[in-house]
Design a protein around this motif. Sequence first.
Motif, PDB file in Angstrom:
ATOM      1  N   TYR B  12       0.024   9.068  -8.548  1.00  0.00           N
ATOM      2  CA  TYR B  12       0.060   9.032 -10.003  1.00  0.00           C
ATOM      3  C   TYR B  12      -1.358   9.161 -10.543  1.00  0.00           C
ATOM      4  O   TYR B  12      -2.294   8.588 -10.005  1.00  0.00           O
ATOM      5  N   PHE B  13      -1.484   9.930 -11.636  1.00  0.00           N
ATOM      6  CA  PHE B  13      -2.740   9.935 -12.391  1.00  0.00           C
ATOM      7  C   PHE B  13      -2.428   9.240 -13.703  1.00  0.00           C
ATOM      8  O   PHE B  13      -1.896   9.860 -14.615  1.00  0.00           O
ATOM      9  N   GLY B  14      -2.738   7.960 -13.806  1.00  0.00           N
ATOM     10  CA  GLY B  14      -2.352   7.223 -15.003  1.00  0.00           C
ATOM     11  C   GLY B  14      -0.839   7.278 -15.139  1.00  0.00           C
ATOM     12  O   GLY B  14      -0.117   6.846 -14.241  1.00  0.00           O
ATOM     13  N   ASP B  15      -0.375   7.838 -16.243  1.00  0.00           N
ATOM     14  CA  ASP B  15       1.059   7.903 -16.486  1.00  0.00           C
ATOM     15  C   ASP B  15       1.701   9.114 -15.823  1.00  0.00           C
ATOM     16  O   ASP B  15       2.917   9.193 -15.708  1.00  0.00           O
ATOM     17  N   VAL B  16       0.869  10.079 -15.440  1.00  0.00           N
ATOM     18  CA  VAL B  16       1.421  11.319 -14.880  1.00  0.00           C
ATOM     19  C   VAL B  16       1.810  11.103 -13.420  1.00  0.00           C
ATOM     20  O   VAL B  16       0.976  10.749 -12.589  1.00  0.00           O
ATOM     21  N   LYS B  17       3.111  11.279 -13.130  1.00  0.00           N
ATOM     22  CA  LYS B  17       3.542  11.169 -11.745  1.00  0.00           C
ATOM     23  C   LYS B  17       3.449  12.553 -11.118  1.00  0.00           C
ATOM     24  O   LYS B  17       4.402  13.330 -11.141  1.00  0.00           O
ATOM     25  N   ALA B  18       2.272  12.884 -10.589  1.00  0.00           N
ATOM     26  CA  ALA B  18       2.048  14.224 -10.048  1.00  0.00           C
ATOM     27  C   ALA B  18       2.921  14.457  -8.813  1.00  0.00           C
ATOM     28  O   ALA B  18       3.482  15.528  -8.626  1.00  0.00           O
ATOM     29  N   VAL B  19       3.020  13.433  -7.953  1.00  0.00           N
ATOM     30  CA  VAL B  19       3.920  13.489  -6.795  1.00  0.00           C
ATOM     31  C   VAL B  19       4.704  12.186  -6.800  1.00  0.00           C
ATOM     32  O   VAL B  19       4.123  11.119  -6.971  1.00  0.00           O
ATOM     33  N   PRO B  37       7.202  25.438  -9.539  1.00  0.00           N
ATOM     34  CA  PRO B  37       6.518  26.015 -10.706  1.00  0.00           C
ATOM     35  C   PRO B  37       5.170  25.348 -10.943  1.00  0.00           C
ATOM     36  O   PRO B  37       4.870  24.312 -10.334  1.00  0.00           O
ATOM     37  N   SER B  38       4.373  25.902 -11.828  1.00  0.00           N
ATOM     38  CA  SER B  38       3.054  25.367 -12.130  1.00  0.00           C
ATOM     39  C   SER B  38       3.149  23.912 -12.583  1.00  0.00           C
ATOM     40  O   SER B  38       4.021  23.558 -13.357  1.00  0.00           O
ATOM     41  N   GLY B  39       2.245  23.084 -12.053  1.00  0.00           N
ATOM     42  CA  GLY B  39       2.204  21.692 -12.480  1.00  0.00           C
ATOM     43  C   GLY B  39       3.210  20.784 -11.798  1.00  0.00           C
ATOM     44  O   GLY B  39       3.364  19.630 -12.174  1.00  0.00           O
ATOM     45  N   CYS B  40       3.889  21.274 -10.745  1.00  0.00           N
ATOM     46  CA  CYS B  40       4.933  20.457 -10.118  1.00  0.00           C
ATOM     47  C   CYS B  40       4.349  19.520  -9.063  1.00  0.00           C
ATOM     48  O   CYS B  40       5.069  18.712  -8.485  1.00  0.00           O
ATOM     49  N   GLY B  41       3.047  19.616  -8.798  1.00  0.00           N
ATOM     50  CA  GLY B  41       2.426  18.687  -7.866  1.00  0.00           C
ATOM     51  C   GLY B  41       2.115  19.253  -6.494  1.00  0.00           C
ATOM     52  O   GLY B  41       1.837  18.493  -5.561  1.00  0.00           O
ATOM     53  N   LYS B  42       2.116  20.555  -6.338  1.00  0.00           N
ATOM     54  CA  LYS B  42       1.860  21.164  -5.028  1.00  0.00           C
ATOM     55  C   LYS B  42       0.433  20.895  -4.550  1.00  0.00           C
ATOM     56  O   LYS B  42       0.217  20.417  -3.439  1.00  0.00           O
ATOM     57  N   THR B  43      -0.523  21.213  -5.445  1.00  0.00           N
ATOM     58  CA  THR B  43      -1.918  21.024  -5.056  1.00  0.00           C
ATOM     59  C   THR B  43      -2.207  19.550  -4.804  1.00  0.00           C
ATOM     60  O   THR B  43      -2.901  19.190  -3.849  1.00  0.00           O
ATOM     61  N   THR B  44      -1.658  18.701  -5.653  1.00  0.00           N
ATOM     62  CA  THR B  44      -1.864  17.269  -5.475  1.00  0.00           C
ATOM     63  C   THR B  44      -1.344  16.819  -4.108  1.00  0.00           C
ATOM     64  O   THR B  44      -2.009  16.050  -3.410  1.00  0.00           O
ATOM     65  N   THR B  45      -0.165  17.299  -3.717  1.00  0.00           N
ATOM     66  CA  THR B  45       0.377  16.952  -2.405  1.00  0.00           C
ATOM     67  C   THR B  45      -0.577  17.402  -1.304  1.00  0.00           C
ATOM     68  O   THR B  45      -0.897  16.642  -0.376  1.00  0.00           O
ATOM     69  N   PHE B  52      -8.194  13.860   0.130  1.00  0.00           N
ATOM     70  CA  PHE B  52      -9.049  13.772  -1.051  1.00  0.00           C
ATOM     71  C   PHE B  52      -8.493  12.777  -2.060  1.00  0.00           C
ATOM     72  O   PHE B  52      -9.237  12.198  -2.840  1.00  0.00           O
ATOM     73  N   TYR B  53      -7.179  12.629  -2.075  1.00  0.00           N
ATOM     74  CA  TYR B  53      -6.567  11.607  -2.908  1.00  0.00           C
ATOM     75  C   TYR B  53      -5.952  10.560  -1.991  1.00  0.00           C
ATOM     76  O   TYR B  53      -5.379  10.897  -0.962  1.00  0.00           O
ATOM     77  N   ARG B  54      -6.075   9.311  -2.401  1.00  0.00           N
ATOM     78  CA  ARG B  54      -5.398   8.249  -1.680  1.00  0.00           C
ATOM     79  C   ARG B  54      -4.020   8.092  -2.308  1.00  0.00           C
ATOM     80  O   ARG B  54      -3.908   8.060  -3.526  1.00  0.00           O
ATOM     81  N   ASP B 158      -3.773  26.763  -0.017  1.00  0.00           N
ATOM     82  CA  ASP B 158      -3.379  26.598  -1.414  1.00  0.00           C
ATOM     83  C   ASP B 158      -3.343  27.958  -2.098  1.00  0.00           C
ATOM     84  O   ASP B 158      -4.381  28.501  -2.455  1.00  0.00           O
ATOM     85  N   GLU B 159      -2.169  28.486  -2.288  1.00  0.00           N
ATOM     86  CA  GLU B 159      -1.961  29.774  -2.944  1.00  0.00           C
ATOM     87  C   GLU B 159      -2.947  30.835  -2.451  1.00  0.00           C
ATOM     88  O   GLU B 159      -3.659  31.444  -3.251  1.00  0.00           O
ATOM     89  N   PRO B 160      -3.005  31.057  -1.153  1.00  0.00           N
ATOM     90  CA  PRO B 160      -4.048  31.953  -0.647  1.00  0.00           C
ATOM     91  C   PRO B 160      -3.833  33.407  -1.046  1.00  0.00           C
ATOM     92  O   PRO B 160      -4.752  34.203  -0.968  1.00  0.00           O
TER      93      PRO B 160
HETATM   94  N1  LIG Z   1      -7.148  14.924 -11.235  1.00  0.00           N
HETATM   95  C1  LIG Z   1      -6.101  14.850 -12.069  1.00  0.00           C
HETATM   96  N2  LIG Z   1      -6.092  13.992 -13.101  1.00  0.00           N
HETATM   97  C2  LIG Z   1      -5.030  13.899 -13.929  1.00  0.00           C
HETATM   98  N3  LIG Z   1      -3.926  14.632 -13.814  1.00  0.00           N
HETATM   99  C3  LIG Z   1      -3.863  15.520 -12.817  1.00  0.00           C
HETATM  100  C4  LIG Z   1      -4.935  15.679 -11.894  1.00  0.00           C
HETATM  101  N4  LIG Z   1      -4.595  16.635 -11.000  1.00  0.00           N
HETATM  102  C5  LIG Z   1      -3.370  17.044 -11.355  1.00  0.00           C
HETATM  103  N5  LIG Z   1      -2.917  16.380 -12.434  1.00  0.00           N
HETATM  104  C6  LIG Z   1      -1.597  16.548 -13.078  1.00  0.00           C
HETATM  105  O1  LIG Z   1      -0.622  16.392 -12.086  1.00  0.00           O
HETATM  106  C7  LIG Z   1       0.395  17.375 -12.188  1.00  0.00           C
HETATM  107  C8  LIG Z   1       0.483  18.202 -10.917  1.00  0.00           C
HETATM  108  O2  LIG Z   1      -0.690  18.970 -10.774  1.00  0.00           O
HETATM  109  P1  LIG Z   1      -0.936  19.931  -9.553  1.00  0.00           P
HETATM  110  O3  LIG Z   1      -2.317  20.489  -9.685  1.00  0.00           O
HETATM  111  O4  LIG Z   1      -0.619  19.248  -8.296  1.00  0.00           O
HETATM  112  O5  LIG Z   1       0.112  21.075  -9.848  1.00  0.00           O
HETATM  113  P2  LIG Z   1       0.408  22.413  -9.028  1.00  0.00           P
HETATM  114  O6  LIG Z   1       1.821  22.341  -8.581  1.00  0.00           O
HETATM  115  O7  LIG Z   1      -0.626  22.642  -7.994  1.00  0.00           O
HETATM  116  O8  LIG Z   1       0.313  23.504 -10.191  1.00  0.00           O
HETATM  117  P3  LIG Z   1      -0.324  24.981 -10.155  1.00  0.00           P
HETATM  118  O9  LIG Z   1       0.729  25.887  -9.595  1.00  0.00           O
HETATM  119  O10 LIG Z   1      -0.558  25.252 -11.627  1.00  0.00           O
HETATM  120  O11 LIG Z   1      -1.583  24.938  -9.365  1.00  0.00           O
HETATM  121  C9  LIG Z   1       0.036  18.192 -13.421  1.00  0.00           C
HETATM  122  O12 LIG Z   1       0.790  17.680 -14.492  1.00  0.00           O
HETATM  123  C10 LIG Z   1      -1.429  17.942 -13.620  1.00  0.00           C
HETATM  124  O13 LIG Z   1      -1.754  18.021 -14.979  1.00  0.00           O
END
Ligand SMILES: Nc1ncnc2c1ncn2[C@@H]1O[C@H](COP(=O)(O)OP(=O)(O)OP(=O)(O)O)[C@@H](O)[C@H]1O
Lengths: 302, 360
Positions: B12-19, B37-45, B52-54, B158-160
């Motif tokens: 979670y980033f604050g209120d945002v549940k990225a994963v 889709p964009s913003g679904c949390g792939k990069t975060t995972t 890099f993230y705990r 990551d999206e190579p």
């Molecule tokens: N460092 C961060 N701080 C706050 N919110 C973040 C951070 N990184 C990602 N988020 C939020 O977490 C959610 C997932 O982001 P993430 O980058 O994992 O998406 P993604 O699936 O990789 O999207 P994309 O296809 O656009 O790269 C998004 O809503 C994003 O705004």
Amino acid sequence: MRRTITSKVVPLASFMGPSLSLILLFYFVPVVLTLLIAFTDMGRTLQWHFIGLYNFARLFGVGIRDPFILKIITNTLIYVAGALPVTILGGLLLSILSMRMHRGAGLFFRTVFFIPRVIPPVVWGFLWAWSFEGTRYGLFNAIRGAWGLPVVYWLIRYPMLIVILANAFLGISLAMLVFSSAIASIPRDFTRAAEVDGASEWQIARYVIVPALKWPILTMTAWHLMSFINSYVYIMLITGGGPYYATEVWGLYGYHVAFSQYRYGYGSSVMTVLVVVNMLLLVALVKAFGMRRMLGRGKIEV
Amino acid sequence: MMRISLHNLSKYFGDVKAVDELTLQIQEGEFVALLGPSGCGKTTTLLTIAGFYRPTKGEVRFSDRVVNDLPPRERNIGMVFQSYALYPHMRVFDNITFPLKIKKVPKKHWGTKATEVAKLLEIADLMDRVPGQLSGGQQQRVALARSLVKEPDLLLLDEPLSNLDAKLRITMRAELKRLQKDLGITTIFVTHDQVEAMTMADRIALLEGGRLQQVGSPEELYDLPATLFVAGFIGTPPMNFVEVSLEEVEGRLFVTTEHFRFPLSNGIAQKVHRMATSREVVLGVRPEDITIGQGKIEGEVYVVEPLGRDTLVTLRIGALGFKVLAPPRFRVAIGERVQLAFSMERIQLFDKATERSLLL
Ligand SMILES: Nc1ncnc2c1ncn2[C@@H]1O[C@H](COP(=O)(O)OP(=O)(O)OP(=O)(O)O)[C@@H](O)[C@H]1O
Ligand SMILES: [Mg+2]
């Protein structure tokens, strides 16, 4: 055609006019006056005679010589050679540390090191003078005293070191600000890539961050080179150039000759040499790096 | 080589549940796509797996060892970033050998190792250039070479392919798949392109809003999508959806709308009987599972788009629009009335409220 020229000149003149006339009044006029006075024997009475190159002959030791000049030049070189690397390396070290730290800690750290930029120069000067005061009332001597240690005459034993540090500290605060914002603009992926490849913080700094800061480092080096060649304010406040000329640098010597010994003519010639050195340096720097690239927006290597 | 397992992983980033509560097993040598889709949390995972993230909650395990607190530099991971992140001031050779330098591999081995990967990726003649002098495709291969040279246990991409032009992407897709199979390195690959995921991956994990929607082989996701979202996300042109009602007449289940009505096959009817909690359902039919020219449903041709390999026909059944893939050089006029039939064993049914499949 005529009309377009007027339509450009009028707004240009009204925007730039005020600042240009200020620059003219407070920069060019004094420089020209200094240049003129340098060829006279003007003294305390402000009476003057044109004496040609006599002052410069004395400066460069042609026929008659100024016995202090060699000492002054050596001091200036030692001072610049000391303060410049301390400033750049210190600025780099602190900015990298503060940017790679926890965000809050980094911000605190940067704010603390920026304080010398925002307090008045006199306060900064006296802060150092007081800290290294040779009596038991000085800060460091008071600390030593609390441990039962005898006082050290800091300003007599290490005068050059102290003025170098006082000035470098100020340099560091600016360099750190510039380097920190440049580091902030390095894409995260670069440092992350190095990190997954196993790089330590030191290796990331050395192989990724510092190479990306090539231009900010060059700009800051040029900037502080020019600034240190001209310094005298803090040295005057901390040691007054002493003890016995130990920290008397070129700019301070010019000041002392003109305003303590009231030899305006000779003082002006000392300052004229400094102005010429500045101009030569500026031309050399612009030649080497290009004006556009040096003054262009704070770019980093990406 | 390594087995990876994510156990209730949340970031979670604050209120945002990225994963959110992601559980996923990845086998040794497997090639898994994280799709969504964009913003679904792939990069975060991916960044959480890399360290890099705990994780906010849950665990990342590398072959049974919990690595939540292991820093990235100790994970022996090869990673290719979306931006490639090649060091601009280093030549290609220095970029590729950077991990060796960091690992303190003796300098005399650098040449052989770099040449080996460079040959594999066909960049051996670029060694003396700097990244600024490379095309996108070449940069991508250099980035891949840099991640492979240290013989990682896990490869994260990551999206190579997203910075490459369409043609090169198709070539690199196949190259990357072959390379992964040859090297056998466990690989997690992030993409928002379902075609990329379908063509390359052994298994696909489809994410939406930080939550895992379905994980399975490309065929499983295509043939039996678990949710409406999966059904709509996978496949081009996308699946047709119609809101329908279920009706039971003399022991048989019928799908009805105001425009058509047909009985469900026995196999499907049995599953629906077991799963359905309401009569309101969503019918899904893939464009290639509709045949024009036979059947009891009647429609009108709205537009015909020849695609070369096949023909995309848009039909109107009352107010409903349907996309149908017809054979190449299929001739039909706009406005013409046609008969059509659904492949009854291939239709999908979803609960309208939960959006979950009734066929699982
Ligand atoms: N460092 C961060 N701080 C706050 N919110 C973040 C951070 N990184 C990602 N988020 C939020 O977490 C959610 C997932 O982001 P993430 O980058 O994992 O998406 P993604 O699936 O990789 O999207 P994309 O296809 O656009 O790269 C998004 O809503 C994003 O705004
Ligand atoms: Mg992303």
